[in-house]
Design an enzyme around this catalytic site. Structure first.
Site, PDB file in Angstrom:
ATOM      1  N   ASP A   9       0.854  -1.176   0.000  1.00 29.52           N
ATOM      2  CA  ASP A   9       0.000   0.000   0.000  1.00 29.52           C
ATOM      3  C   ASP A   9       0.899   1.238   0.000  1.00 29.52           C
ATOM      4  OD1 ASP A   9      -2.351   1.697   0.570  1.00 29.52           O
ATOM      5  OD2 ASP A   9      -1.462   1.853   2.575  1.00 29.52           O
ATOM      6  N   MET A  10       0.332   2.388  -0.361  1.00 33.15           N
ATOM      7  CA  MET A  10       1.127   3.623  -0.396  1.00 33.15           C
ATOM      8  C   MET A  10       0.962   4.459   0.863  1.00 33.15           C
ATOM      9  SD  MET A  10       0.925   4.999  -4.359  1.00 33.15           S
ATOM     10  CE  MET A  10       1.612   6.583  -3.876  1.00 33.15           C
ATOM     11  N   ASP A  11      -0.150   5.191   0.946  1.00 30.74           N
ATOM     12  CA  ASP A  11      -0.340   6.139   2.041  1.00 30.74           C
ATOM     13  C   ASP A  11      -0.381   5.441   3.390  1.00 30.74           C
ATOM     14  OD1 ASP A  11      -0.574   8.519   0.440  1.00 30.74           O
ATOM     15  OD2 ASP A  11      -2.530   7.785  -0.195  1.00 30.74           O
ATOM     16  N   GLY A  45      -5.245   2.638  -3.362  1.00 32.31           N
ATOM     17  CA  GLY A  45      -6.569   3.131  -3.707  1.00 32.31           C
ATOM     18  C   GLY A  45      -6.493   4.344  -4.613  1.00 32.31           C
ATOM     19  N   LYS A 202      -7.945  -5.002  -3.685  1.00 33.13           N
ATOM     20  CA  LYS A 202      -6.516  -5.186  -3.952  1.00 33.13           C
ATOM     21  C   LYS A 202      -6.149  -6.658  -4.106  1.00 33.13           C
ATOM     22  CE  LYS A 202      -5.042  -0.936  -1.636  1.00 33.13           C
ATOM     23  NZ  LYS A 202      -4.180  -0.353  -0.577  1.00 33.13           N
ATOM     24  N   ASP A 225      -1.944  -0.904   5.973  1.00 33.91           N
ATOM     25  CA  ASP A 225      -2.239  -0.204   7.228  1.00 33.91           C
ATOM     26  C   ASP A 225      -3.716   0.128   7.397  1.00 33.91           C
ATOM     27  OD1 ASP A 225      -2.312   1.993   5.262  1.00 33.91           O
ATOM     28  OD2 ASP A 225      -2.321   3.295   7.023  1.00 33.91           O
ATOM     29  N   SER A 226      -4.547  -0.145   6.384  1.00 33.96           N
ATOM     30  CA  SER A 226      -5.941   0.321   6.433  1.00 33.96           C
ATOM     31  C   SER A 226      -6.928  -0.751   6.009  1.00 33.96           C
ATOM     32  CB  SER A 226      -6.113   1.553   5.531  1.00 33.96           C
ATOM     33  OG  SER A 226      -5.316   2.619   5.970  1.00 33.96           O
ATOM     34  N   ASN A 228      -8.773  -1.020   3.434  1.00 31.42           N
ATOM     35  CA  ASN A 228      -8.736  -1.488   2.042  1.00 31.42           C
ATOM     36  C   ASN A 228      -7.541  -2.394   1.758  1.00 31.42           C
ATOM     37  OD1 ASN A 228      -6.772   0.495   2.097  1.00 31.42           O
ATOM     38  ND2 ASN A 228      -7.453   1.523   0.239  1.00 31.42           N
TER      39      ASN A 228
END
Length: 280
Positions: A9-11, A45, A202, A225-226, A228
């Site tokens: 994941d990114m953010d 996302g 994902k 971390d989230s 999604n």
């Protein structure tokens, strides 16, 4: 332990608390991954407009599961794209018709992302670097009404930010309990809610890439971390939640990585390569 694909994941995961990453360190790591045939997948996302900014110059070395699995790319080239049913989009807009501006609803199409003129946007994503935040907002087309979106542009994702970040969980719970269409609300962190087609996430996108390259879940490492990221963490044999993830997300991962503030994703991958003797 053999890893053939790494997805992150990114953010809040790959990106640090300033919304950036150590580019030189990542490029050196990518050289090592390339040398040993390990694919790196950006699983996010976000749409590719922002991703293109983040990884400019590296697109042809990476694979992407963007838009929470709705847009799949191999070495920067699109291989598949899923669109939302127009009926579900209409039902969503009707469901939130009184909050479309207040919740800063964004509809992402295949060409542009759209937001209402009436939506007051402050960069609530404090983890996004200012220059990227400006580029992100400059790419959004403002419309008086979502009915003004060109009819020939399919919608692939919808997102929104609750007025109060603490309100996001309640908004998601209410939507998932009462919405009658084929959509699911998931958290992407920091009060942002992504609305995705049920079953398109994902993990589903990663599975398509894995099938394409003959890679099994046993050989997949994933970081998140989230909300999604949950399906992706369940899919991967080597699943990591970063230290800054909420406890409920950590429960879905097998391992814990250092915080995004400490470049936890890069740290874990480097440790893996070193321990396996996979030198550059």
């Amino acid at each position: 332990m053999t890893i053939k694909m790494i997805a992150s994941d990114m953010d809040g995961t790959f990106l640090n608390d300033k919304g950036t990453y150590d580019r030189k360190r990542f490029e050196k790591l990518l050289d090592r991954l390339d040398e040993h045939g390990i694919r790196f997948v950006v699983a996010t996302g976000n749409n590719m407009n922002r991703v293109n900014i983040m990884f400019k110059g590296l697109l042809d070395r990476l694979d992407f599961v963007a838009e929470n699995g709705a847009h799949l790319l191999v070495k920067g080239e699109t291989i598949d794209r899923f669109v939302l049913d127009q009926t579900d989009v209409a039902l969503f807009l009707e469901y939130f018709k009184a909050q479309l501006a207040a919740y800063r609803v964004i509809l992402t199409g295949t060409r542009h992302s759209y937001m209402l003129d009436a939506a007051e946007w402050e960069m609530v994503h404090h983890m996004i670097a200012p220059e990227e935040a400006k580029a992100f907002m400059d790419a959004i087309v403002r419309v008086k009404s979502f009915e003004d979106i060109p009819k020939d542009e399919p919608i692939i994702k919808m997102s929104m930010v609750a007025t109060d970040f603490t309100e996001a969980d309640a908004v998601m719970a209410d939507f998932n309990a009462h919405f009658t269409g084929n959509l699911t609300a998931v958290s992407s962190g920091f009060g942002t809610i992504d609305i995705i087609q049920t079953g398109v996430h994902k993990a589903a996108g990663l599975q398509i890439l894995m099938d394409r390259f003959g890679i099994s879940a046993d050989d997949l490492m994933a970081f998140g971390d989230s909300g999604n990221d949950v399906e992706m963490l369940h899919l991967a044999n080597y699943s990591y939640a970063v230290g800054n993830a909420p406890q409920i997300i950590k429960q879905h991962a097998k391992f814990l990585a250092p915080s995004h503030k400490d470049d936890g994703v890069l740290e874990v991958i480097e440790d893996y390569l070193d321990n396996q003797g996979l030198k550059s």
